[in-house]
Design an enzyme around this catalytic site. Structure first.
Site, short mmCIF file in Angstrom:
data_model
loop_
_atom_site.label_atom_id
_atom_site.label_comp_id
_atom_site.label_asym_id
_atom_site.label_seq_id
_atom_site.Cartn_x
_atom_site.Cartn_y
_atom_site.Cartn_z
N LYS A 94 5.15 4.90 -14.42
CA LYS A 94 4.00 4.31 -13.72
C LYS A 94 2.70 4.60 -14.44
O LYS A 94 2.50 5.67 -15.01
CB LYS A 94 3.92 4.90 -12.30
CG LYS A 94 2.92 4.24 -11.38
CD LYS A 94 3.41 2.90 -10.89
CE LYS A 94 2.34 2.17 -10.11
NZ LYS A 94 1.21 1.70 -10.97
N SER B 138 -3.33 5.38 -9.56
CA SER B 138 -2.10 4.77 -9.04
C SER B 138 -0.85 5.58 -9.31
O SER B 138 0.24 5.20 -8.84
CB SER B 138 -1.93 3.35 -9.60
OG SER B 138 -2.76 2.45 -8.91
N LYS C 180 1.29 6.43 -6.40
CA LYS C 180 2.38 5.60 -5.89
C LYS C 180 3.75 6.15 -6.24
O LYS C 180 4.76 5.74 -5.65
CB LYS C 180 2.23 4.17 -6.42
CG LYS C 180 0.95 3.47 -5.94
CD LYS C 180 0.87 2.05 -6.43
CE LYS C 180 -0.36 1.34 -5.88
NZ LYS C 180 -1.54 1.48 -6.75
N SER D 20 1.94 -2.62 -8.97
CA SER D 20 0.99 -1.57 -8.57
C SER D 20 0.12 -2.01 -7.40
O SER D 20 -1.08 -1.74 -7.35
CB SER D 20 0.11 -1.15 -9.75
OG SER D 20 -0.50 0.10 -9.50
#
Length: 391
Positions: free
Chosen positions: A235, A73, A76, A133
């Site tokens: 993140k 992720s 992202k 997320s």
């Protein structure tokens, strides 16, 4: 071009020129009485890590930083970067509403829980992407920004090239496993730096601890937001192939660090590893602003000019990152053209400023004229020629 060493010895130029420079409350004295030996960087159980100063790009610790790994992720971050650019350019607006396609609705993994056929505000999708997320949010954003996921992925890879992410290829906007989808710790640090530097208003989203959508509240997965008050992003990521990953940033006393951890075997080791990197960086290094853009740091005689002297300075702020307690090992030296003659145009390079630490080169930056100096005409030339006779 011939250069003449500055008349003032470098020892005396240990930023004495900065004493009147309005250095934003930074005193030109060392806080510590003597430099301290650097501690060894922490050893992490991750596949790769990277620790860098945001302002100076000084690498403080790295391991396998160019190894290509699946980012999960952390993908992202690039999805958000492309969306931020679209917002900045006016292609989309925060109050736009994106229609949720079946593709977005059916995307598995972590979700924001947007509903098929509904219209969701871009601001909500960004929070769903960065805080929750949401893989569904990533697809919905991609389709709204570029018209299709494939077109958006093309923009992701184009942006990566522009940023110098030479070892990154993206195949989707969410980070679920895909053949040929990879990046590196170094490349992610470049991306994080770009997000923080280019989009300070949007960066605040990364610090939000929770977001509720469709009656479902979810917490930010970056545990360091609760653990360390200096942490304000960014993140997390996890898939079985990628392991536990984290890009995070923290700021203390005006010094910002970016830490990247990839491929940790557990969430705890990921979080602890990133925290150790940050603590190591702040404990062992310090970042200082030495000169401000446009600040006059010296002046030079101009022959045949309407004005006898021209102010000299630099075009960009100069920062350095050095071992903590080593301020007294900094030295500055200026090389200036042997003779400056009018006319001179503001911004003309006439030499360079050289910053060294413990005798080793650290920073070199052009020394420029800060103001126009017009030709003084016949009388100015006669004046200067007479002066030369007396010298």
């Amino acid at each position: 071009m011939r250069f003449l060493r500055a008349l003032v010895p470098s020892v005396c130029l240990i930023f004495a020129l900065l004493a009147a420079a309005q250095l934003e409350a930074q005193e030109l004295v060392t806080v510590s009485t003597a430099p301290t030996a650097l501690a060894a960087p922490p050893k992490l159980g991750a596949k790769s890590h990277y620790l860098v100063d945001f302002t100076t790009d000084k690498v403080l610790s790295a391991s396998a930083a160019d190894t290509e790994l699946p980012p999960a992720s952390l993908t992202k971050l690039m999805t958000a970067y492309v969306a931020f650019r679209a917002l900045q350019s006016g292609r989309i607006r925060l109050d736009d509403r994106a229609r949720v396609s079946e593709r977005a609705w059916r995307t598995g993994g972590t979700r924001m829980f947007i509903e098929l056929g509904s219209e969701v505000g871009i601001e909500d999708l960004l929070r769903g992407l960065l805080i929750q997320s949401g893989n569904d949010a990533a697809v919905a954003l991609a389709e709204h920004v570029s018209g299709s996921v494939d077109a958006f992925v093309g923009e992701m890879n184009a942006a990566a090239k522009e940023l110098g992410m030479q070892h990154s290829v993206f195949r989707n906007p969410h980070g679920l496993p895909a053949r040929g989808h990879y990046t590196t710790a170094y490349d992610l640090a470049l991306l994080a730096n770009a997000i923080i530097g280019e989009f300070p208003d949007f960066y605040s989203l990364y610090a939000e601890r929770a977001f509720s959508y469709n009656g479902i509240a979810q917490s930010n997965r970056n545990a360091l937001l609760w653990r360390d008050p200096s942490v304000d992003g960014m993140k997390t990521g996890y898939t079985e192939s990628a392991g536990y990953c984290l890009v995070t940033s923290a700021q203390r006393d005006g010094m910002r660090l970016i830490a990247v951890v990839l491929g940790a075997p557990s969430a705890r080791q990921r979080n602890d590893g990133a925290q150790k990197l940050l603590e190591y960086g702040f404990a062992n290094f310090e970042t200082h602003k030495l000169y401000s853009a446009g600040q006059e740091i010296d002046h030079a005689r101009v022959w045949g000019g309407e004005s006898e002297y021209a102010g000299l300075g630099i075009t960009e702020d100069v920062y350095v990152t050095i071992p903590r307690g080593g301020y007294t090992k900094l030295a500055a030296k200026m090389d200036v053209l042997a003779q400056l003659a009018a006319p001179l145009v503001r911004g003309t390079t006439v030499g360079e400023v050289e910053i060294s630490f413990d005798g080793a080169p650290l920073v070199e930056t052009p020394l420029v004229v800060l103001n126009n100096v017009l030709d003084g005409g016949v009388w100015a030339r006669m004046r200067d020629e007479l002066q030369l006779l007396w010298e």
